[in-house]
Design an enzyme around this catalytic site. Structure first.
Site, PDB file in Angstrom:
ATOM      1  N   LYS A  78       0.856  -1.198   0.000  1.00  0.00           N
ATOM      2  CA  LYS A  78       0.000   0.000   0.000  1.00  0.00           C
ATOM      3  C   LYS A  78       0.886   1.241   0.000  1.00  0.00           C
ATOM      4  CE  LYS A  78      -3.867   2.063   2.620  1.00  0.00           C
ATOM      5  NZ  LYS A  78      -4.769   1.895   3.793  1.00  0.00           N
ATOM      6  N   SER A 158      -9.782   2.280   2.922  1.00  0.00           N
ATOM      7  CA  SER A 158      -8.880   2.946   2.011  1.00  0.00           C
ATOM      8  C   SER A 158      -7.928   2.002   1.264  1.00  0.00           C
ATOM      9  CB  SER A 158      -8.030   3.957   2.786  1.00  0.00           C
ATOM     10  OG  SER A 158      -7.180   3.292   3.717  1.00  0.00           O
ATOM     11  N   SER A 182     -10.231   0.052   7.297  1.00  0.00           N
ATOM     12  CA  SER A 182      -9.680   0.160   5.940  1.00  0.00           C
ATOM     13  C   SER A 182      -8.990  -1.081   5.420  1.00  0.00           C
ATOM     14  CB  SER A 182      -8.709   1.349   5.870  1.00  0.00           C
ATOM     15  OG  SER A 182      -9.423   2.553   5.918  1.00  0.00           O
TER      16      SER A 182
END
EC number: 6.3.5.7
Length: 492
Positions: A78, A158, A182
């Protein structure tokens, strides 16, 4: 033989050890799948050439008998984790051109274990969002479609890039971060496994901060065993993070015994909230039956302050975000927009560098921390947070683990909720309470909606008891037999 991109991490490690294929072959197959999945916009930065070189080095280590625990496994990172020599954006314009000279502890641990990073994955800007629609680099598209429809869907947020590319077979696992859900919510939307460890289990050092008392890194994979394998390599004490827990790290995969007889599973009544999709409530009941059939005892528990969790979260998280994001001023990092004075340069840079959702949260956070409102909002929210944590503590006196839905709905359309931030925030209604309490949570894909979209169930555990979560999660996974896959990701 099964396609290389359809293997789990555990199966790939066995194949590599048995010399059925090499890491170079495994990596090339996943690069091809990632290239095919480019319409999903899951990557912000691809590092395929670096990955090929790393795969050659991995094969050399394996031949020399010095392979690490995850040697040769293609993963994605990420783009909230700082990576040495590879740009890190947090999906924000304000970090344009930022190339960290250091590696985050978690991505460094995965690298030391031998994983091969294929690149940096898209996310909501500074991890603020539930749809992956706030990224400066454009939204991520879910690899899933509703049956008979061609509407683009969100992958959740997210960690939407991580969830989408794992589901599309572009990588075998990915890192995510979970502040209010998330990891777990996008895992549910994309039909994969997402594990948020206990706050403090994984170091936050080198992760771009959103809300420091909530942020926690975790793995996103296609099986519970893979999540356990990744967590074992990601976790551990880090003296560079003062909130890192100085506890031993077990081999979490050994918790997968398949035996949950005698365990008590708590069902919180307050999680039957208005607006939850009836199919998800039905799946929740099915999950309860699966665990009963496996020998667990189901007990009813109460979390009376759950109804205040979302409001509490949206005071505390923006408050911490407003403080953390004060460092981005055009002087030390990334973007700088000139002005006639220093103050004007700050204003121009922050106005141009932050997206609307980030600006909204900075404004909310600054307001609740301001003189005259600190006691009324922020201090009160912290008191409610303590009550929410106390609810969980009392519940865990009656049970070993909690079973709940992961999200109140399946994935929604790309632009369906853009103009309604409250509706967007409600996506986190089942995940936020455990985040406020710092508890571990595991999302497991467990069924499909009537229009063919993944639905997930969530297990919540006691602090630093990820082993019980993984043990029960393995049983849930076996019972659910979730084998559906998206149209993307047929692999090489």
């Amino acid at each position: 033989m099964t396609k290389l991109t359809d293997l789990t991490i555990a199966e790939a490690l066995d194949g590599l050890a048995a010399k059925q294929f090499t890491s170079v072959e495994l990596t090339d197959a996943h690069i091809a799948a990632s290239e095919a999945a480019r319409p999903l916009n899951a990557y912000i930065t691809e590092t395929f050439d670096l990955a090929r070189e790393a795969a050659k080095a991995s094969d050399a280590r394996r031949a020399a008998g010095t392979a690490g625990a995850l040697d040769g496994i293609p993963v994605g990172i990420k783009d909230l984790f700082c990576t040495e020599g590879v740009r890190t954006t947090a999906a924000s314009h304000i970090l344009d051109g930022f190339v960290p000279p250091y590696e985050s502890t978690v991505s460094g641990k995965l690298k030391a274990a031998g994983t091969i990073s294929l690149g940096k994955l898209n996310l909501d800007e500074f991890a603020m969002g539930s749809s992956n629609g706030t990224s400066y680099h454009g939204p991520v598209i879910s690899p899933w479609k509703r049956t008979g429809a061609d509407v683009d869907l969100v992958p959740g947020g997210s960690s939407g890039g991580s969830a989408a590319i794992v589901a599309a077979r572009g990588v075998m696992g990915a890192t995510g971060t979970d502040t209010g859900g998330s990891i777990r919510q996008p895992a549910a939307f994309c039909g994969i496994v997402g594990l948020k460890p206990t706050y403090g289990r994984c170091s936050r050092w080198g992760i771009v901060a959103f809300a420091s008392s909530l942020d926690q890194a975790g793995p996103m994979t296609r099986s519970v065993k893979d999540a356990a394998l990744m967590l074992t390599s990601m976790a551990g004490f880090d003296p560079k993070d003062s909130t890192s827990a100085n506890l031993p790290v077990p081999d979490f995969s050994k918790a997968l015994t398949g035996d949950i007889r005698g365990l008590k599973v708590g069902i919180p009544a307050e999680y039957r909230v208005d607006g939850t999709n009836p199919e998800i409530l039905k799946l929740w009941d099915q999950g309860i039956d699966w665990l009963k059939q496996a020998g667990a005892e189901v007990v009813s528990v109460s979390l009376p302050h759950t109804k205040y969790a979302l409001a509490t979260y949206y005071i505390i998280a923006p408050a911490e975000a407003s403080a953390n994001l004060a460092r981005y001023d055009g002087v030390r990092f990334g973007l700088r927009v000139p002005g006639n004075t220093l103050d004007e340069m700050y204003e121009n840079t922050r106005a141009a560098g932050f997206g609307h959702e980030v600006q909204r949260r900075i404004l909310i956070g600054t307001y609740v921390l301001s003189a005259g409102y600190y006691d009324a909002y922020y201090l009160k929210a912290q008191k409610v947070r303590a009550l929410i944590a106390d609810d969980f503590k009392k519940a865990f006196e009656q049970c070993d683990v909690l079973l709940t839905p992961t999200a109140p709905t399946p994935a929604f359309g790309l632009n369906e909720k853009n103009d309604d931030p409250i509706a967007m925030y409600l996506n986190d209604v089942f995940t936020v309470p455990a985040s406020l309490a710092g508890l571990p949570g595991l999302a497991v894909p467990a069924g499909l909606s009537g229009d063919g979209l993944p639905l997930g169930l969530q297990l919540l555990g006691k602090p630093f008891d990820e082993e019980t979560l993984i043990r029960v999660g393995g049983v849930l996974e076996t019972a659910a037999q979730f084998s559906a896959r998206p149209s993307f990701g047929q692999g090489a």
